[in-house]
Design an enzyme around this catalytic site. Structure first.
Site, PDB file in Angstrom:
ATOM      1  N   HIS A  71      -2.962 -12.872   0.303  1.00 52.85           N
ATOM      2  CA  HIS A  71      -3.703 -12.817   1.319  1.00 52.85           C
ATOM      3  C   HIS A  71      -5.312 -12.386   1.184  1.00 52.85           C
ATOM      4  CE1 HIS A  71      -2.246  -9.166   2.090  1.00 52.85           C
ATOM      5  NE2 HIS A  71      -3.372  -8.238   2.159  1.00 52.85           N
ATOM      6  N   LYS A  82       0.725  -0.768   0.231  1.00 55.28           N
ATOM      7  CA  LYS A  82      -0.173   0.456  -0.036  1.00 55.28           C
ATOM      8  C   LYS A  82       0.895   1.521  -0.308  1.00 55.28           C
ATOM      9  CE  LYS A  82      -4.362  -1.711   2.149  1.00 55.28           C
ATOM     10  NZ  LYS A  82      -5.039  -1.445   3.254  1.00 55.28           N
TER      11      LYS A  82
END
Length: 375
Positions: A272, A216
């Site tokens: 994930h 991110k």
């Protein structure tokens, strides 16, 4: 460790020999320098070992009942005794006997009848070597612990820095690391997962867990900090964080000695958001194609999102979050892992209730922005 009965200045020797005369002969040579314990059989020796931790063992080979080889094998299998140096003390001086002894783990070989000055010197040398090795092991262990703490501190600090850019999901990386740790510890005790979740894998996976969203850091602020729902274009940009995170650790894995850590971190960061039914991203992996550590992370990742406050929702209760996860069993999540997550639900709920305290205890780095006053 056994007490030395006020003789703390003397090293302890345990002699195991079925002939009492041999004990008396050895005692005459050694008792002025060492604290001696005598055992006439292996069984008697193990009784003494329950009370006393010797610095060295003199062990006869030929004894009734359990012989020296059998006792030596038991000593080496026991974590409490395996580091005690053992010297064979025997009348059997055949070369093949010596070789077999060394292969089984003895440190030296003294033949009977022994020469007192030689016997004392061999014992002195082996005790000194054992102490030196223990000292080195302690130094290495201390240095490893220091490095491990440094790695952990760097990891959580960097995770905190990454998280500081996200105005929506603050605390998420730290929260998920707590749930991830307790879940993997629980799973490691289950035979089905024990082989995959070794101590080494667990340690490195727990270190990597706070970095699962590290990608991110490359996502634009307008997307990352948007309080409302993302449009299709923005969502595609957000999805790239798992690819970027995976690529970061893939790059690292090719350049550091500890490739296992980087490979585990890559699996968690990249996978994930994969789903059990194959409808996840970035690669559309399905079922057990998804690495176990990533399947674990996907459950705790969603659990934290559900139980945390967001600008667009209030936190759900533990019970509702669990029910929602069950509803996605076999769709988003590995159904077997969901069962185990529900089974340890009370522990998860305890972590939810205590997460602020637990985060404080872990000393996670938290970045704060300051307003600078212009003079």
């Amino acid at each position: 460790m056994g007490k030395r009965d006020g003789k703390m200045n003397k090293k302890i020797i345990l002699m195991v020999d079925d002939v009492d005369l041999n004990h008396k002969a050895a005692g005459g040579v050694l008792e002025d320098t060492y604290e001696l314990y005598a055992a006439l059989s292996a069984a008697e020796a193990f009784d003494i070992l329950d009370r006393v931790m010797p610095d060295l063992i003199l062990l006869d080979i030929i004894m009734p009942g359990m012989d020296g080889y059998e006792m030596l094998k038991l000593l080496k299998k026991n974590s409490r005794y395996k580091h005690i140096p053992v010297i064979f003390l025997t009348a059997d001086n055949r070369p093949e006997t010596e070789v077999e002894g060394f292969n089984c783990g003895i440190v030296d070989f003294i033949t009977k009848p022994f020469v007192p000055i030689v016997m004392k010197k061999r014992i002195e040398t082996q005790i000194a070597l054992a102490e030196y090795e223990r000292g080195l092991e302690e130094m290495v262990a201390a240095k490893v612990e220091e490095i491990e703490k440094m790695y952990d501190l760097i990891t959580v600090s960097f995770a905190g820095l990454v998280e500081s850019r996200d105005g929506v999901t603050g605390g998420h990386l730290k929260n998920t690391s707590i749930y991830f740790a307790v879940f993997t510890e629980y799973l490691a005790a289950i035979p089905k997962y024990r082989e995959q979740l070794t101590d080494s894998v667990m340690k490195k996976a727990c270190r990597a867990a706070p970095l699962h969203d590290v990608g991110k850091i490359a996502v634009e602020d307008a997307v990352l900090r948007k309080a409302g729902s993302l449009n299709d274009t923005e969502f595609e940009q957000m999805k790239m964080h798992s690819v970027i995170g995976g690529e970061i650790f893939k790059f690292i894995s090719e350049r550091i000695p500890d490739r296992e850590f980087a490979e585990i971190a890559e699996q968690i960061a990249r996978c994930h958001h994969e789903k059990w039914n194959g409808n996840g991203y970035p690669e559309g992996l399905k079922g057990e194609e998804i690495p176990l550590v990533a399947r674990i992370m996907s459950i705790v990742d969603v659990y934290d999102a559900l139980t945390s406050e967001r600008p667009y929702k209030k936190p759900f209760t533990h019970e509702r979050a669990m029910a929602m996860i069950v509803g996605k069993s076999g769709i988003d999540f590995d159904p077997d892992l969901v069962v185990e997550f529900i089974n340890m639900g009370s522990k998860v709920k305890e972590c939810l209730q205590r997460k602020e305290q637990m985060l404080s205890e872990k000393q996670f780095f938290h970045f704060k922005k300051f307003d600078f006053i212009k003079n």
